[in-house]
Design an enzyme around this catalytic site. Structure first.
Site, PDB file in Angstrom:
ATOM      1  N   CYS A   2       0.821  -1.214   0.000  1.00 55.47           N
ATOM      2  CA  CYS A   2       0.000   0.000   0.000  1.00 55.47           C
ATOM      3  C   CYS A   2       0.856   1.266   0.000  1.00 55.47           C
ATOM      4  O   CYS A   2       1.958   1.272   0.546  1.00 55.47           O
ATOM      5  CB  CYS A   2      -0.877   0.031   1.244  1.00 55.47           C
ATOM      6  N   ARG A  27       4.866   0.584  -6.229  1.00 53.48           N
ATOM      7  CA  ARG A  27       4.828  -0.296  -5.063  1.00 53.48           C
ATOM      8  C   ARG A  27       3.867  -1.459  -5.270  1.00 53.48           C
ATOM      9  O   ARG A  27       3.897  -2.422  -4.508  1.00 53.48           O
ATOM     10  CB  ARG A  27       4.395   0.503  -3.827  1.00 53.48           C
ATOM     11  N   TRP A  75      -2.879  -2.607  -1.657  1.00 54.44           N
ATOM     12  CA  TRP A  75      -2.456  -3.935  -2.100  1.00 54.44           C
ATOM     13  C   TRP A  75      -3.134  -4.899  -1.136  1.00 54.44           C
ATOM     14  O   TRP A  75      -2.790  -4.974   0.041  1.00 54.44           O
ATOM     15  CB  TRP A  75      -0.935  -4.046  -2.011  1.00 54.44           C
ATOM     16  N   ASN A  99      -1.254   1.469   5.850  1.00 52.73           N
ATOM     17  CA  ASN A  99      -0.320   0.544   5.205  1.00 52.73           C
ATOM     18  C   ASN A  99       0.159  -0.419   6.286  1.00 52.73           C
ATOM     19  O   ASN A  99       0.449   0.012   7.398  1.00 52.73           O
ATOM     20  CB  ASN A  99       0.858   1.349   4.628  1.00 52.73           C
ATOM     21  N   GLY A 100       0.213  -1.719   5.980  1.00 50.24           N
ATOM     22  CA  GLY A 100       0.695  -2.688   6.971  1.00 50.24           C
ATOM     23  C   GLY A 100      -0.408  -3.652   7.375  1.00 50.24           C
ATOM     24  O   GLY A 100      -1.433  -3.771   6.695  1.00 50.24           O
ATOM     25  N   GLU A 479      18.285 -15.901 -10.818  1.00 51.43           N
ATOM     26  CA  GLU A 479      17.795 -14.543 -11.000  1.00 51.43           C
ATOM     27  C   GLU A 479      17.133 -14.388 -12.374  1.00 51.43           C
ATOM     28  O   GLU A 479      16.078 -13.768 -12.499  1.00 51.43           O
ATOM     29  CB  GLU A 479      18.955 -13.548 -10.824  1.00 51.43           C
ATOM     30  N   LYS A 483      13.240 -13.255 -12.826  1.00 60.51           N
ATOM     31  CA  LYS A 483      12.923 -12.046 -13.596  1.00 60.51           C
ATOM     32  C   LYS A 483      11.899 -12.374 -14.670  1.00 60.51           C
ATOM     33  O   LYS A 483      10.937 -11.663 -14.854  1.00 60.51           O
ATOM     34  CB  LYS A 483      14.219 -11.525 -14.225  1.00 60.51           C
ATOM     35  N   GLU A 486       8.302 -13.278 -13.192  1.00 62.03           N
ATOM     36  CA  GLU A 486       7.519 -12.243 -12.510  1.00 62.03           C
ATOM     37  C   GLU A 486       6.917 -11.219 -13.454  1.00 62.03           C
ATOM     38  O   GLU A 486       5.870 -10.648 -13.149  1.00 62.03           O
ATOM     39  CB  GLU A 486       8.340 -11.553 -11.409  1.00 62.03           C
ATOM     40  N   HIS A 502      18.402 -36.008 -12.335  1.00 57.52           N
ATOM     41  CA  HIS A 502      17.821 -36.653 -11.162  1.00 57.52           C
ATOM     42  C   HIS A 502      16.321 -36.431 -11.080  1.00 57.52           C
ATOM     43  O   HIS A 502      15.756 -36.488  -9.984  1.00 57.52           O
ATOM     44  CB  HIS A 502      18.552 -36.176  -9.904  1.00 57.52           C
ATOM     45  N   LYS A 601       6.305  -3.664  -4.727  1.00 56.34           N
ATOM     46  CA  LYS A 601       7.731  -3.331  -4.731  1.00 56.34           C
ATOM     47  C   LYS A 601       8.331  -3.457  -3.343  1.00 56.34           C
ATOM     48  O   LYS A 601       9.436  -3.926  -3.176  1.00 56.34           O
ATOM     49  CB  LYS A 601       7.898  -1.897  -5.250  1.00 56.34           C
TER      50      LYS A 601
HETATM   51  C1  F6R Z   1      12.089  -9.236  -7.808  1.00 53.11           C
HETATM   52  C2  F6R Z   1      12.150  -8.403  -6.627  1.00 53.11           C
HETATM   53  C3  F6R Z   1      11.887  -9.023  -5.313  1.00 53.11           C
HETATM   54  C4  F6R Z   1      12.689  -8.317  -4.214  1.00 53.11           C
HETATM   55  C5  F6R Z   1      12.277  -8.855  -2.844  1.00 53.11           C
HETATM   56  C6  F6R Z   1      13.090  -8.231  -1.734  1.00 53.11           C
HETATM   57  O1  F6R Z   1      12.423  -8.533  -8.949  1.00 53.11           O
HETATM   58  O2  F6R Z   1      12.394  -7.227  -6.712  1.00 53.11           O
HETATM   59  O3  F6R Z   1      12.120 -10.382  -5.332  1.00 53.11           O
HETATM   60  O4  F6R Z   1      14.052  -8.536  -4.431  1.00 53.11           O
HETATM   61  O5  F6R Z   1      10.920  -8.580  -2.633  1.00 53.11           O
HETATM   62  O6  F6R Z   1      12.913  -6.852  -1.681  1.00 53.11           O
HETATM   63  P1  F6R Z   1      13.965  -5.925  -0.969  1.00 53.11           P
HETATM   64  O7  F6R Z   1      15.229  -6.000  -1.734  1.00 53.11           O
HETATM   65  O8  F6R Z   1      13.347  -4.567  -1.002  1.00 53.11           O
HETATM   66  O9  F6R Z   1      14.135  -6.454   0.419  1.00 53.11           O
END
Ligand code: F6R
Length: 606
Positions: A2, A27, A75, A99-100, A479, A483, A486, A502, A601
């Site tokens: 949020c 976010r 969110w 938020n939270g 990674e 990427k 997502e 395996h 985010k």
């Molecule tokens: C993927 C992504 C997430 C963050 C994860 C941790 O692209 O961005 O997997 O890496 O949510 O977030 P932070 O780094 O803010 O703790």
């Protein structure tokens, strides 16, 4: 997660709130709403969907006109995304955004129902609005303090009271909240980009502080209702950093910002060709005192930790455990005095990573935070701190933050290996110089991205794919896979190439493309054998490989070449084509690249 904004001043509040909320879209959210004082009455407009849906709703319900109000992007956590569950929520005297998570909301709701209150939504937020109203007796701050004592959980609130038409109130416990200060106007916001177009001056609220904002004064109180003085901070980002600057998406812009981000992050930490981490509180003496190292993080940040593990173990010969923060915090980890726990986080507010940090400290371990967001909770609570200087990362999918997390992992590993006497100064200087050269290598790669686009075009109709690699290439393929999934919504997994036989190789067919990463000369031929195995079973193979590694042409369908650097440093340039493949696949599938569905985010709830 949020986003909260609030405005008090002379401007058209609705315009300011919508503008500011648009800067928090990164976010992640699924509904939005505002509450504005119009002719002394609180007017609420809210809607499921995007800010454009909220604007459309205002076309029919009327656009609130006034100078004081609060706004929110939600969110969903408690209750589905819907108009009624969207914020703001109201009690008798109070309207608020939140938020939270309120952990004990059920108990509080039962109590309030017994007191005769009625609820409209399924949210925990409405409980807070009703609770503050319940305590309200003419003094807003007192009511907020009383309610906050009953509430368990992490939260930030923006609140307006029916009786105080020129004032907004804010409270922060765990979730971040800033108070922006302009000329005859002030703001609240979950993050700095929301206010940058109006002011760069802000206060960072600490847990349990309450802000009271009116046009001509900003007061901050502690939880005992004592007024407190705070340092006014100035954001060192400018609007340009938070704008797309001609790129189609923030993600593409941020991929292109990687060379500069690396330079800015490492420049001040190198003296006479050697790593110099003293300003971060990291000395040779400290480094020599650590027995074990844990790297704890989530998602992409955790993947940066996996690269860190390989590099630290290889160079410094210190055992490193990489842990997912949400697992670490609940598995009673054997961590304590003599151990170093490194927490990596772009936002510095990730709930699980913050909890892991606190647990490590409670157990007596020393903690080092590698964080991008200045002044965030993780940055403030760790014993040692290395900021990454990526600037604001707006796209939900992390790219430049990952890159600089790896960059500081290298510096740390070099320094540790030197402190432990595992490498000589000359060897260290060579590694540092290799690291300093990486920005130029990446800039060169970004001049020609046709192959990545072509690879994306070949994947656009895939239902599922595999990323494979060994050693550092396996770390990197994790990674690459995250990427892609997502933002393209194509299922994908990463696998250690040697582990395929395996079980997983049974999935291979012409319908399962494979992206193979081969940048480590000593493991290359082993991975090539695995590539041949999947190719023989019909897979379409995209090879991402260093220029000097030779692979038989019949082993792959498409080859993306990464310029040679020291093999240890290859994850930095080699992740670029993986980021670009994910980006272009998402674009070709018509997805919302910067704001993928269901994702946030800054993950401030566990
Ligand atoms: C993927 C992504 C997430 C963050 C994860 C941790 O692209 O961005 O997997 O890496 O949510 O977030 P932070 O780094 O803010 O703790």
């Amino acid at each position: 997660m949020c986003g909260i904004v609030g405005y008090v001043g002379k401007q058209n509040c609705t315009d300011v709130l919508i503008n500011s909320l648009s800067r928090l879209e990164y976010r992640g959210y699924d509904s939005a709403g505002i509450a504005v004082f119009e002719n002394g009455e609180i007017k609420v407009v809210k809607s499921k969907g995007r800010l454009t849906d909220l604007s459309a709703r205002m076309e029919t319900e009327g656009r609130p006109s006034g100078n004081v109000g609060i706004g929110h992007t939600r969110w969903a956590t408690h209750g589905e995304p819907s108009d009624v569950n969207s914020h703001p929520h109201s009690g008798a005297d109070v309207t608020l955004v939140h938020n939270g998570i309120i952990e004990n909301y059920k108990k509080l709701k039962e109590f309030l129902i017994r007191e005769g209150k009625e609820f409209k939504s399924e949210t925990d937020t409405e409980v807070v609005a009703q609770l503050i109203s319940y305590y309200y007796n003419g003094d807003p701050v007192e009511a907020i303090i009383k309610a906050s004592k009953d509430i368990e959980g992490s939260f930030a609130l923006g609140v307006v009271f029916r009786d105080f038409t020129d004032t907004i109130f804010a409270l922060r416990r765990e979730s971040p909240l800033i108070v922006g200060v302009g000329e005859d106007e002030s703001f609240i916001a979950s993050d700095v980009p929301a206010i940058l177009q109006y002011t760069r001056n802000y206060y960072l609220l600490e847990p349990n502080e309450i802000a009271v904002l009116s046009p001509y004064s900003t007061k901050i109180y502690d939880q005992h209702y004592q007024a407190i003085e705070k340092e006014l901070k100035t954001a060192d980002w400018d609007m340009d950093a938070a704008e797309k600057q001609g790129y189609e998406h923030f993600m593409l812009k941020e991929i292109h910002e990687q060379p500069t981000a690396i330079k800015t992050t490492i420049a001040s930490r190198i003296t006479d060709g050697l790593p110099d981490l003293e300003e971060c509180g990291i000395t040779c003496e400290k480094l020599n005192s650590f027995r074990n190292i844990f790297i704890v993080a989530c998602g992409t940040a955790m993947h940066a930790g996996v690269v860190g593990k390989y590099v630290i173990e290889k160079l410094a010969r210190v055992p490193v455990v990489v842990d997912i923060a949400s697992e670490f915090r609940y598995r009673e980890p054997i961590v304590g005095d003599g151990d170093l726990v490194i927490i990596i986080s772009q936002s510095g507010e990730t709930a699980d990573s913050l909890a892991a940090l606190r647990l490590a400290k409670e157990n007596g371990a020393k903690t080092l935070a590698i964080v991008n967001a200045k002044g965030s909770s993780i940055a403030r609570e760790a014993d040692m701190l290395m900021y990454t200087h990526a600037g604001p990362e707006i796209a939900v999918a992390s790219t430049k933050a990952y890159m600089v997390q790896i960059a500081v992992m290298y510096l740390f590993a070099f320094e540790l290996a030197l402190a432990k006497g595992k490498i000589s100064e000359d060897e260290c200087k060579k590694l540092v110089s290799g690291l300093q050269n990486i920005p130029d290598v990446i800039s060169g790669m970004l001049e020609d991205i046709d192959d990545s686009q072509y690879a994306a075009a070949s994947l656009v109709n895939a239902d599922s794919l595999l990323y494979i690699g060994r050693g550092l290439d396996y770390a990197l393929s994790m990674e690459g896979s995250l990427k892609l999934k997502e933002i393209s919504y194509i299922h994908s997994e990463s696998y250690a190439a040697g582990e395929l036989k395996h079980g997983t190789i049974s999935l291979i067919s012409e319908n399962m493309p494979v992206i193979a990463v081969v940048t480590q000369p000593e493991l290359a031929q082993k991975t090539v054998s695995n590539i041949k195995e999947v190719k023989a079973r019909g897979a379409y193979v995209i090879l991402v490989c260093s220029a000097s590694i030779t692979v038989d042409e019949d082993a792959y369908d498409l080859k993306l070449v990464v310029p040679d650097t020291d093999p240890l440093l290859m994850p930095m340039p080699a992740v670029v084509p993986l980021q670009l493949i994910a980006y272009y696949t998402s674009v070709l599938r018509g997805n919302d690249v910067d704001k993928p569905r269901n994702l946030a985010k800054s993950v401030t709830v566990e």
